[in-house]
Design a protein around this motif. Sequence first.
Motif, PDB file in Angstrom:
ATOM      1  N   LYS A  72      17.658 -31.559   1.603  1.00 40.46           N
ATOM      2  CA  LYS A  72      18.717 -30.560   1.644  1.00 40.46           C
ATOM      3  C   LYS A  72      18.978 -29.972   0.302  1.00 40.46           C
ATOM      4  O   LYS A  72      18.906 -30.663  -0.818  1.00 40.46           O
ATOM      5  CB  LYS A  72      20.060 -31.137   2.358  1.00 40.46           C
ATOM      6  N   GLU A  73      19.803 -28.799   0.026  1.00 41.38           N
ATOM      7  CA  GLU A  73      20.497 -28.286  -1.057  1.00 41.38           C
ATOM      8  C   GLU A  73      21.249 -29.428  -1.756  1.00 41.38           C
ATOM      9  O   GLU A  73      22.169 -30.119  -1.163  1.00 41.38           O
ATOM     10  CB  GLU A  73      21.235 -27.047  -0.676  1.00 41.38           C
ATOM     11  N   GLY A  74      21.058 -29.751  -3.007  1.00 40.90           N
ATOM     12  CA  GLY A  74      21.941 -30.534  -3.711  1.00 40.90           C
ATOM     13  C   GLY A  74      21.538 -32.011  -3.797  1.00 40.90           C
ATOM     14  O   GLY A  74      21.988 -32.925  -4.359  1.00 40.90           O
ATOM     15  N   GLU A  75      20.203 -32.226  -2.956  1.00 39.79           N
ATOM     16  CA  GLU A  75      19.709 -33.770  -3.257  1.00 39.79           C
ATOM     17  C   GLU A  75      18.879 -34.060  -4.527  1.00 39.79           C
ATOM     18  O   GLU A  75      18.675 -32.818  -5.278  1.00 39.79           O
ATOM     19  CB  GLU A  75      18.672 -33.496  -1.813  1.00 39.79           C
ATOM     20  N   PHE A  76      18.829 -35.193  -4.885  1.00 37.14           N
ATOM     21  CA  PHE A  76      17.944 -35.633  -6.315  1.00 37.14           C
ATOM     22  C   PHE A  76      16.917 -36.608  -5.605  1.00 37.14           C
ATOM     23  O   PHE A  76      17.699 -37.685  -5.470  1.00 37.14           O
ATOM     24  CB  PHE A  76      19.191 -36.001  -6.931  1.00 37.14           C
ATOM     25  N   VAL A  77      15.745 -36.270  -5.427  1.00 36.86           N
ATOM     26  CA  VAL A  77      14.633 -37.311  -4.883  1.00 36.86           C
ATOM     27  C   VAL A  77      13.817 -37.810  -5.739  1.00 36.86           C
ATOM     28  O   VAL A  77      13.312 -36.966  -6.542  1.00 36.86           O
ATOM     29  CB  VAL A  77      14.247 -36.506  -3.717  1.00 36.86           C
ATOM     30  N   ALA A  78      13.679 -39.190  -5.793  1.00 40.13           N
ATOM     31  CA  ALA A  78      12.303 -39.685  -6.759  1.00 40.13           C
ATOM     32  C   ALA A  78      11.270 -39.801  -5.636  1.00 40.13           C
ATOM     33  O   ALA A  78      11.364 -40.287  -4.525  1.00 40.13           O
ATOM     34  CB  ALA A  78      12.738 -40.960  -7.152  1.00 40.13           C
ATOM     35  N   ILE A 112      16.824 -31.558  -7.099  1.00 45.47           N
ATOM     36  CA  ILE A 112      15.809 -31.883  -8.072  1.00 45.47           C
ATOM     37  C   ILE A 112      14.860 -32.902  -7.389  1.00 45.47           C
ATOM     38  O   ILE A 112      15.304 -33.623  -6.779  1.00 45.47           O
ATOM     39  CB  ILE A 112      16.293 -32.540  -9.370  1.00 45.47           C
ATOM     40  N   ILE A 113      13.566 -32.758  -7.413  1.00 46.13           N
ATOM     41  CA  ILE A 113      12.554 -33.743  -6.819  1.00 46.13           C
ATOM     42  C   ILE A 113      11.586 -33.852  -8.004  1.00 46.13           C
ATOM     43  O   ILE A 113      10.960 -33.152  -8.867  1.00 46.13           O
ATOM     44  CB  ILE A 113      11.761 -32.883  -5.686  1.00 46.13           C
ATOM     45  N   LEU A 114      11.415 -35.234  -8.319  1.00 40.25           N
ATOM     46  CA  LEU A 114      11.057 -35.926  -9.421  1.00 40.25           C
ATOM     47  C   LEU A 114       9.944 -36.870  -9.145  1.00 40.25           C
ATOM     48  O   LEU A 114      10.181 -37.773  -8.790  1.00 40.25           O
ATOM     49  CB  LEU A 114      12.241 -36.299 -10.358  1.00 40.25           C
ATOM     50  N   VAL A 115       8.766 -36.800  -9.754  1.00 36.48           N
ATOM     51  CA  VAL A 115       7.891 -37.808  -9.730  1.00 36.48           C
ATOM     52  C   VAL A 115       7.867 -39.003 -10.693  1.00 36.48           C
ATOM     53  O   VAL A 115       7.997 -38.600 -11.921  1.00 36.48           O
ATOM     54  CB  VAL A 115       6.445 -37.434  -9.445  1.00 36.48           C
ATOM     55  N   THR A 116       8.026 -40.202 -10.335  1.00 35.44           N
ATOM     56  CA  THR A 116       7.912 -41.278 -11.443  1.00 35.44           C
ATOM     57  C   THR A 116       7.290 -42.506 -10.828  1.00 35.44           C
ATOM     58  O   THR A 116       7.344 -42.991  -9.661  1.00 35.44           O
ATOM     59  CB  THR A 116       9.616 -41.500 -11.704  1.00 35.44           C
ATOM     60  N   ILE A 160      13.816 -45.319 -13.648  1.00 31.10           N
ATOM     61  CA  ILE A 160      14.020 -43.841 -13.391  1.00 31.10           C
ATOM     62  C   ILE A 160      14.421 -43.401 -12.111  1.00 31.10           C
ATOM     63  O   ILE A 160      15.349 -42.771 -11.977  1.00 31.10           O
ATOM     64  CB  ILE A 160      12.988 -43.143 -13.898  1.00 31.10           C
ATOM     65  N   ALA A 161      13.611 -44.113 -11.024  1.00 27.91           N
ATOM     66  CA  ALA A 161      14.135 -43.557  -9.692  1.00 27.91           C
ATOM     67  C   ALA A 161      15.508 -43.976  -9.410  1.00 27.91           C
ATOM     68  O   ALA A 161      16.036 -43.297  -8.538  1.00 27.91           O
ATOM     69  CB  ALA A 161      13.098 -44.259  -8.879  1.00 27.91           C
ATOM     70  N   GLN A 162      16.012 -45.011 -10.076  1.00 29.96           N
ATOM     71  CA  GLN A 162      17.312 -45.675  -9.714  1.00 29.96           C
ATOM     72  C   GLN A 162      18.663 -44.607 -10.046  1.00 29.96           C
ATOM     73  O   GLN A 162      19.535 -44.749  -9.906  1.00 29.96           O
ATOM     74  CB  GLN A 162      17.660 -46.995 -10.415  1.00 29.96           C
ATOM     75  N   HIS A 163      17.915 -43.608 -10.993  1.00 32.71           N
ATOM     76  CA  HIS A 163      18.988 -42.645 -11.296  1.00 32.71           C
ATOM     77  C   HIS A 163      19.203 -41.401 -10.415  1.00 32.71           C
ATOM     78  O   HIS A 163      20.099 -40.683 -10.351  1.00 32.71           O
ATOM     79  CB  HIS A 163      18.619 -41.798 -12.690  1.00 32.71           C
ATOM     80  N   CYS A 164      18.093 -41.354  -9.352  1.00 29.56           N
ATOM     81  CA  CYS A 164      18.188 -40.313  -8.233  1.00 29.56           C
ATOM     82  C   CYS A 164      18.906 -40.768  -7.237  1.00 29.56           C
ATOM     83  O   CYS A 164      19.448 -41.890  -7.000  1.00 29.56           O
ATOM     84  CB  CYS A 164      16.555 -39.963  -7.833  1.00 29.56           C
ATOM     85  N   LYS A 165      19.035 -39.910  -6.130  1.00 25.11           N
ATOM     86  CA  LYS A 165      20.007 -40.423  -5.000  1.00 25.11           C
ATOM     87  C   LYS A 165      19.071 -40.743  -3.855  1.00 25.11           C
ATOM     88  O   LYS A 165      19.756 -41.449  -2.845  1.00 25.11           O
ATOM     89  CB  LYS A 165      20.628 -39.209  -4.497  1.00 25.11           C
ATOM     90  N   ARG A 166      18.020 -40.509  -3.994  1.00 28.03           N
ATOM     91  CA  ARG A 166      16.985 -40.847  -2.631  1.00 28.03           C
ATOM     92  C   ARG A 166      15.748 -41.254  -3.154  1.00 28.03           C
ATOM     93  O   ARG A 166      15.033 -40.551  -4.241  1.00 28.03           O
ATOM     94  CB  ARG A 166      17.104 -39.712  -1.791  1.00 28.03           C
TER      95      ARG A 166
END
Length: 228
Positions: free
Chosen positions: A29-35, A194-198, A203-209
């Motif tokens: 959804k809009e506003g998510e921050f996914v690793a 934001i969708i981010l590969v790590t 680093i993933a711990q900074h994301c929300k999901r």
Amino acid sequence: MIEVKNLQKVYQNGDIKVPALKNVSLTVKEGEFVAIMGSSGSGKSTFMNILGCLDKPTSGEYLLDGIPIQDRNEEELSDIRNLKIGFVFQSFNLIPRTSSLKNVELPLLYARKNQNDRRKKAISILEKVGLKERIHHMPNELSGGQRQRVAIARALANEPPLILADEPTGNLDSKSGDEVMEIFKKLNDEGVTIILVTHEPEIAQHCKRIVAFKDGVLIKDELVKNRL
Ligand code: ADP
Ligand code: ADP
């Protein structure tokens, strides 16, 4: 914002079929921050390339803001990328021997903004990522963390609602990596998805999901507890 249903990707390698994604379904959804996590070869890049409209699935459905991506031609996909998505890469991909300012102005040139608007916008974004004093520096005069911040500024130039970042901290020391993550968090607070590969759990711990792949299968999808 993103709806993926029963996504399959099979690469044809000579006579051999390589299944890279198997029946992946995911909603962001809009506003998510996914690793996105998973070991090498698990399908992360394939998935990101499809989300970025750089590649198409073999079967399944991908809706970006309600638009079915599989039905679009190359020109339409290019427009969708330019309007909706900012790309950030592990290797920064800045244009060498070209100042921070010019690197950030480039997508604004493609968007046919006039020179005055380009300059104003590029300066304001570079200030936002903390590079006010570095706008006339060339990439080779900047640290890795500073280069990545220029690359983020470039990704933001046309104010995309979605950022796709492939190992954005992979070439950075932990201090620069944390600075980059702080910028992503600030952007996410402002509403950018934001969708981010790590590979790095920290680093993933900074994301929300956190979503993880194994052998092309989505094996984990959890909210982050004790977020950094
Ligand atoms: P990751 O990004 O997690 O390392 P990839 O998405 O790059 O994983 O790869 C998933 C699988 O697909 C791997 O088995 C890889 O070898 C294969 N693969 C990726 N790209 C291609 C390609 N262009 N042609 C054939 N096989 C590919
Ligand atoms: P890595 O993250 O392993 O360094 P890259 O970031 O260079 O890999 O590339 C990831 C994918 O994005 C590749 O499929 C590449 O073709 C694509 N790509 C690279 N640069 C751009 C760009 N400026 N705009 C859109 N797609 C790009």
